[in-house]
Enzyme design. Structure first.
Site, PDB file in Angstrom:
ATOM      1  N   ASP A 134       1.718 -10.823 -10.732  1.00 56.76           N
ATOM      2  CA  ASP A 134       3.136 -10.704 -11.092  1.00 56.76           C
ATOM      3  C   ASP A 134       3.576 -11.910 -11.921  1.00 56.76           C
ATOM      4  O   ASP A 134       2.981 -12.988 -11.832  1.00 56.76           O
ATOM      5  CB  ASP A 134       4.011 -10.666  -9.825  1.00 56.76           C
ATOM      6  CG  ASP A 134       3.916  -9.343  -9.082  1.00 56.76           C
ATOM      7  OD1 ASP A 134       3.255  -8.414  -9.568  1.00 56.76           O
ATOM      8  OD2 ASP A 134       4.514  -9.251  -7.990  1.00 56.76           O
ATOM      9  N   ARG A 184       1.048  -5.300 -17.688  1.00 53.05           N
ATOM     10  CA  ARG A 184       2.273  -4.639 -17.228  1.00 53.05           C
ATOM     11  C   ARG A 184       3.454  -5.227 -17.995  1.00 53.05           C
ATOM     12  O   ARG A 184       3.680  -6.439 -17.949  1.00 53.05           O
ATOM     13  CB  ARG A 184       2.469  -4.878 -15.726  1.00 53.05           C
ATOM     14  CG  ARG A 184       3.730  -4.216 -15.178  1.00 53.05           C
ATOM     15  CD  ARG A 184       4.156  -4.800 -13.824  1.00 53.05           C
ATOM     16  NE  ARG A 184       3.176  -4.624 -12.787  1.00 53.05           N
ATOM     17  CZ  ARG A 184       3.128  -5.378 -11.681  1.00 53.05           C
ATOM     18  NH1 ARG A 184       3.999  -6.357 -11.504  1.00 53.05           N
ATOM     19  NH2 ARG A 184       2.202  -5.164 -10.764  1.00 53.05           N
ATOM     20  N   LYS A 187      11.105  -5.539 -17.955  1.00 50.30           N
ATOM     21  CA  LYS A 187      12.221  -6.234 -18.620  1.00 50.30           C
ATOM     22  C   LYS A 187      12.289  -7.696 -18.174  1.00 50.30           C
ATOM     23  O   LYS A 187      12.589  -8.578 -18.953  1.00 50.30           O
ATOM     24  CB  LYS A 187      13.546  -5.532 -18.293  1.00 50.30           C
ATOM     25  CG  LYS A 187      13.712  -4.191 -18.998  1.00 50.30           C
ATOM     26  CD  LYS A 187      15.108  -3.615 -18.810  1.00 50.30           C
ATOM     27  CE  LYS A 187      15.225  -2.249 -19.467  1.00 50.30           C
ATOM     28  NZ  LYS A 187      16.552  -1.629 -19.280  1.00 50.30           N
ATOM     29  N   GLY A 188      12.027  -7.949 -16.878  1.00 53.58           N
ATOM     30  CA  GLY A 188      12.161  -9.311 -16.332  1.00 53.58           C
ATOM     31  C   GLY A 188      13.290  -9.357 -15.337  1.00 53.58           C
ATOM     32  O   GLY A 188      14.401  -8.914 -15.634  1.00 53.58           O
ATOM     33  N   HIS A 227      12.341   1.809 -15.085  1.00 50.19           N
ATOM     34  CA  HIS A 227      12.975   3.042 -14.609  1.00 50.19           C
ATOM     35  C   HIS A 227      13.919   3.594 -15.656  1.00 50.19           C
ATOM     36  O   HIS A 227      14.577   4.596 -15.438  1.00 50.19           O
ATOM     37  CB  HIS A 227      13.758   2.771 -13.317  1.00 50.19           C
ATOM     38  CG  HIS A 227      12.998   1.942 -12.346  1.00 50.19           C
ATOM     39  ND1 HIS A 227      13.116   0.584 -12.289  1.00 50.19           N
ATOM     40  CD2 HIS A 227      12.061   2.295 -11.445  1.00 50.19           C
ATOM     41  CE1 HIS A 227      12.287   0.114 -11.373  1.00 50.19           C
ATOM     42  NE2 HIS A 227      11.631   1.121 -10.852  1.00 50.19           N
ATOM     43  N   ARG A 286      16.482  -6.707  -6.310  1.00 46.50           N
ATOM     44  CA  ARG A 286      16.740  -5.257  -6.459  1.00 46.50           C
ATOM     45  C   ARG A 286      18.246  -4.995  -6.429  1.00 46.50           C
ATOM     46  O   ARG A 286      18.747  -4.156  -7.167  1.00 46.50           O
ATOM     47  CB  ARG A 286      16.054  -4.449  -5.340  1.00 46.50           C
ATOM     48  CG  ARG A 286      14.553  -4.611  -5.251  1.00 46.50           C
ATOM     49  CD  ARG A 286      13.781  -4.108  -6.437  1.00 46.50           C
ATOM     50  NE  ARG A 286      13.728  -4.891  -7.640  1.00 46.50           N
ATOM     51  CZ  ARG A 286      12.928  -5.947  -7.887  1.00 46.50           C
ATOM     52  NH1 ARG A 286      12.103  -6.369  -6.979  1.00 46.50           N
ATOM     53  NH2 ARG A 286      12.947  -6.565  -9.046  1.00 46.50           N
TER      54      ARG A 286
HETATM   55  P1  FDA Z   1      17.298  -1.240 -15.846  1.00 48.85           P
HETATM   56  O1  FDA Z   1      17.535  -2.382 -14.921  1.00 48.85           O
HETATM   57  O2  FDA Z   1      18.098  -1.165 -17.085  1.00 48.85           O
HETATM   58  O3  FDA Z   1      17.421   0.091 -15.017  1.00 48.85           O
HETATM   59  C1  FDA Z   1      17.381   1.375 -15.616  1.00 48.85           C
HETATM   60  C2  FDA Z   1      17.811   2.377 -14.563  1.00 48.85           C
HETATM   61  O4  FDA Z   1      16.846   2.411 -13.503  1.00 48.85           O
HETATM   62  C3  FDA Z   1      19.117   2.028 -13.855  1.00 48.85           C
HETATM   63  O5  FDA Z   1      20.215   2.501 -14.552  1.00 48.85           O
HETATM   64  C4  FDA Z   1      18.939   2.694 -12.514  1.00 48.85           C
HETATM   65  O6  FDA Z   1      19.171   4.083 -12.612  1.00 48.85           O
HETATM   66  C5  FDA Z   1      17.472   2.488 -12.236  1.00 48.85           C
HETATM   67  N1  FDA Z   1      17.220   1.246 -11.489  1.00 48.85           N
HETATM   68  C6  FDA Z   1      16.667   0.121 -11.961  1.00 48.85           C
HETATM   69  N2  FDA Z   1      16.547  -0.813 -10.993  1.00 48.85           N
HETATM   70  C7  FDA Z   1      17.059  -0.246  -9.878  1.00 48.85           C
HETATM   71  C8  FDA Z   1      17.215  -0.690  -8.538  1.00 48.85           C
HETATM   72  N3  FDA Z   1      16.837  -1.910  -8.155  1.00 48.85           N
HETATM   73  N4  FDA Z   1      17.773   0.161  -7.644  1.00 48.85           N
HETATM   74  C9  FDA Z   1      18.148   1.407  -8.011  1.00 48.85           C
HETATM   75  N5  FDA Z   1      18.029   1.889  -9.265  1.00 48.85           N
HETATM   76  C10 FDA Z   1      17.483   1.068 -10.192  1.00 48.85           C
HETATM   77  N6  FDA Z   1       9.946  -8.260 -12.942  1.00 48.85           N
HETATM   78  C11 FDA Z   1       9.437  -9.508 -13.138  1.00 48.85           C
HETATM   79  O7  FDA Z   1      10.174 -10.395 -13.573  1.00 48.85           O
HETATM   80  N7  FDA Z   1       8.134  -9.770 -12.823  1.00 48.85           N
HETATM   81  C12 FDA Z   1       7.283  -8.826 -12.367  1.00 48.85           C
HETATM   82  O8  FDA Z   1       6.110  -9.104 -12.105  1.00 48.85           O
HETATM   83  C13 FDA Z   1       7.793  -7.497 -12.200  1.00 48.85           C
HETATM   84  N8  FDA Z   1       7.007  -6.486 -11.754  1.00 48.85           N
HETATM   85  C14 FDA Z   1       7.486  -5.195 -11.756  1.00 48.85           C
HETATM   86  C15 FDA Z   1       6.646  -4.121 -11.431  1.00 48.85           C
HETATM   87  C16 FDA Z   1       7.121  -2.829 -11.530  1.00 48.85           C
HETATM   88  C17 FDA Z   1       6.181  -1.691 -11.220  1.00 48.85           C
HETATM   89  C18 FDA Z   1       8.457  -2.572 -11.915  1.00 48.85           C
HETATM   90  C19 FDA Z   1       8.973  -1.180 -12.065  1.00 48.85           C
HETATM   91  C20 FDA Z   1       9.293  -3.626 -12.181  1.00 48.85           C
HETATM   92  C21 FDA Z   1       8.844  -4.935 -12.091  1.00 48.85           C
HETATM   93  N9  FDA Z   1       9.691  -5.999 -12.352  1.00 48.85           N
HETATM   94  C22 FDA Z   1       9.148  -7.260 -12.488  1.00 48.85           C
HETATM   95  C23 FDA Z   1      11.159  -5.803 -12.389  1.00 48.85           C
HETATM   96  C24 FDA Z   1      11.663  -5.582 -13.799  1.00 48.85           C
HETATM   97  O9  FDA Z   1      11.558  -6.768 -14.548  1.00 48.85           O
HETATM   98  C25 FDA Z   1      13.136  -5.138 -13.784  1.00 48.85           C
HETATM   99  O10 FDA Z   1      13.925  -6.116 -13.186  1.00 48.85           O
HETATM  100  C26 FDA Z   1      13.383  -3.827 -13.076  1.00 48.85           C
HETATM  101  O11 FDA Z   1      12.343  -2.909 -13.309  1.00 48.85           O
HETATM  102  C27 FDA Z   1      14.676  -3.169 -13.567  1.00 48.85           C
HETATM  103  O12 FDA Z   1      14.595  -2.921 -14.943  1.00 48.85           O
HETATM  104  P2  FDA Z   1      14.435  -1.462 -15.591  1.00 48.85           P
HETATM  105  O13 FDA Z   1      13.414  -1.588 -16.669  1.00 48.85           O
HETATM  106  O14 FDA Z   1      14.135  -0.468 -14.554  1.00 48.85           O
HETATM  107  O15 FDA Z   1      15.781  -1.212 -16.343  1.00 48.85           O
END
Ligand code: FDA
Length: 305
Positions: A134, A184, A187-188, A227, A286
């Site tokens: 990670d 992987r 966004k962060g 997501h 989260r």
């Molecule tokens: P965004 O936050 O814009 O969300 C898009 C949509 O997804 C939201 O509108 C909502 O519908 C849904 N959603 C997203 N997060 C949600 C939540 N917590 N609860 C409910 N609904 C939600 N980060 C990092 O810094 N280091 C890492 O190693 C990792 N590893 C990692 C592994 C995996 C498999 C995932 C999916 C994510 C990570 N992340 C991570 C976290 C990542 O950086 C980011 O913070 C989250 O994925 C949220 O960003 P989205 O891309 O989902 O977009």
């Protein structure tokens, strides 16, 4: 503003004591975390592995003493042995955080984390599965990528994580998109200053797409962790156009129906599945990602607290 406050709270011992002590938190944490014990993790991994791939994370971060590092390595050894015994190695890998393996210990932290991560990788090799490292806040990026590079010398299947919100990441994607790499892209999840990171959502998304283009044009396996439905669509388009394998990844408890639908449509989908007692930092990140989660959390506190 809310995100910044929650991410600051994720590192506050005072807020941590209040949240962990609250009677109403457990069911909400349960949405994002498989449970406290190894049995919980293996049961959830087995269930998810029916139609998806899984990466299991033993929760913990920011470890400040050597004994805790050894305990976390032991926990991963036990986890990997159980994954192998359960016949899940082909569908279940593990994720590790270097701050849980001593990266920030004052003397020789990076070396301690490399040795500990090496032990986890050796256990993963024995279990015939893989490890992804990670990525944490930007102050650790260089050190984490150096550790990943060193691990890959012996275990070329070790996966790296890159964060589209960082300005450096498009260049890092170019460096890491070589043959055999597993990257992987997310966004962060950390609150980063504008000197190193894009702060506007639209800029993060644009960076994500630029990085996706680099990774899908490369020779490794892009693992697209989001997501965001728009970015998932773009990943599917670019992945199909490349004619090479790619993976979509989402978190346990977030958009589970979309995960199932994508898997049913033939996509390779992996779920990030955390377990363990040290859920506080993960849980607060989260909450920070989605205002609706905070509203739900506060409503629960008011109605049951
Ligand atoms: P965004 O936050 O814009 O969300 C898009 C949509 O997804 C939201 O509108 C909502 O519908 C849904 N959603 C997203 N997060 C949600 C939540 N917590 N609860 C409910 N609904 C939600 N980060 C990092 O810094 N280091 C890492 O190693 C990792 N590893 C990692 C592994 C995996 C498999 C995932 C999916 C994510 C990570 N992340 C991570 C976290 C990542 O950086 C980011 O913070 C989250 O994925 C949220 O960003 P989205 O891309 O989902 O977009």
């Amino acid at each position: 503003m809310l995100r910044t406050t929650l991410l600051a709270a994720s590192r506050s011992p005072g807020v941590r004591a209040v949240v962990e002590g609250s009677r109403v938190v457990a069911p909400i944490v349960g949405r994002f975390v498989a449970g406290a014990g190894l049995d919980d993790a293996v049961a959830a991994a087995r269930r998810l592995a029916a139609d998806r791939l899984v990466t299991v994370d033993h929760l913990g971060e920011d470890v400040t003493d050597r004994a805790s590092v050894d305990a976390i390595v032991a926990a991963y050894r036990a986890l990997l042995a159980r994954i192998a015994d359960a016949g899940l190695s082909a569908r279940v890998e593990v994720s590790i955080k270097l701050s849980a393996l001593g990266q920030s210990l004052p003397a020789d932290g990076e070396r301690i984390a490399l040795d500990a991560a090496g032990e986890v990788c050796a256990a993963a090799a024995a279990a015939v599965t893989t490890v992804t490292v990670d990525m944490e806040d930007h102050t650790t990026t260089d050190s984490t990528l150096a550790v990943v590079r060193a691990l890959r010398a012996e275990h070329p299947w070790v996966g790296a994580v890159l964060q589209a919100q960082l300005r450096r990441t498009e260049a890092d994607c170019r460096d890491l998109a070589g043959p055999g790499s597993r990257v992987r892209l997310c966004k962060g999840a950390y609150d980063e200053p504008s000197s190193v990171a894009y702060r506007r959502a639209a800029d993060v998304d644009a960076s994500f797409v630029r990085c996706l283009k680099v990774l899908t044009a490369g020779a490794g396996l892009p693992m697209v962790a989001t997501h965001d439905p728009r970015l998932v669509d773009i990943a599917r388009y670019l992945g199909a156009r490349s004619g090479r394998p790619y993976e979509l990844q989402m978190l346990y408890g977030v958009r589970p129906r979309a995960q199932q639908e994508l898997a049913a449509a033939g996509e390779r989908v992996r779920v990030y599945l955390p377990y363990g007692a040290e859920w506080y930092g993960y849980f607060m990140r989260r909450l920070a990602e989605r205002p609706a989660n905070v509203a739900f959390f506060l409503r629960s506190l008011l109605s049951r607290g």
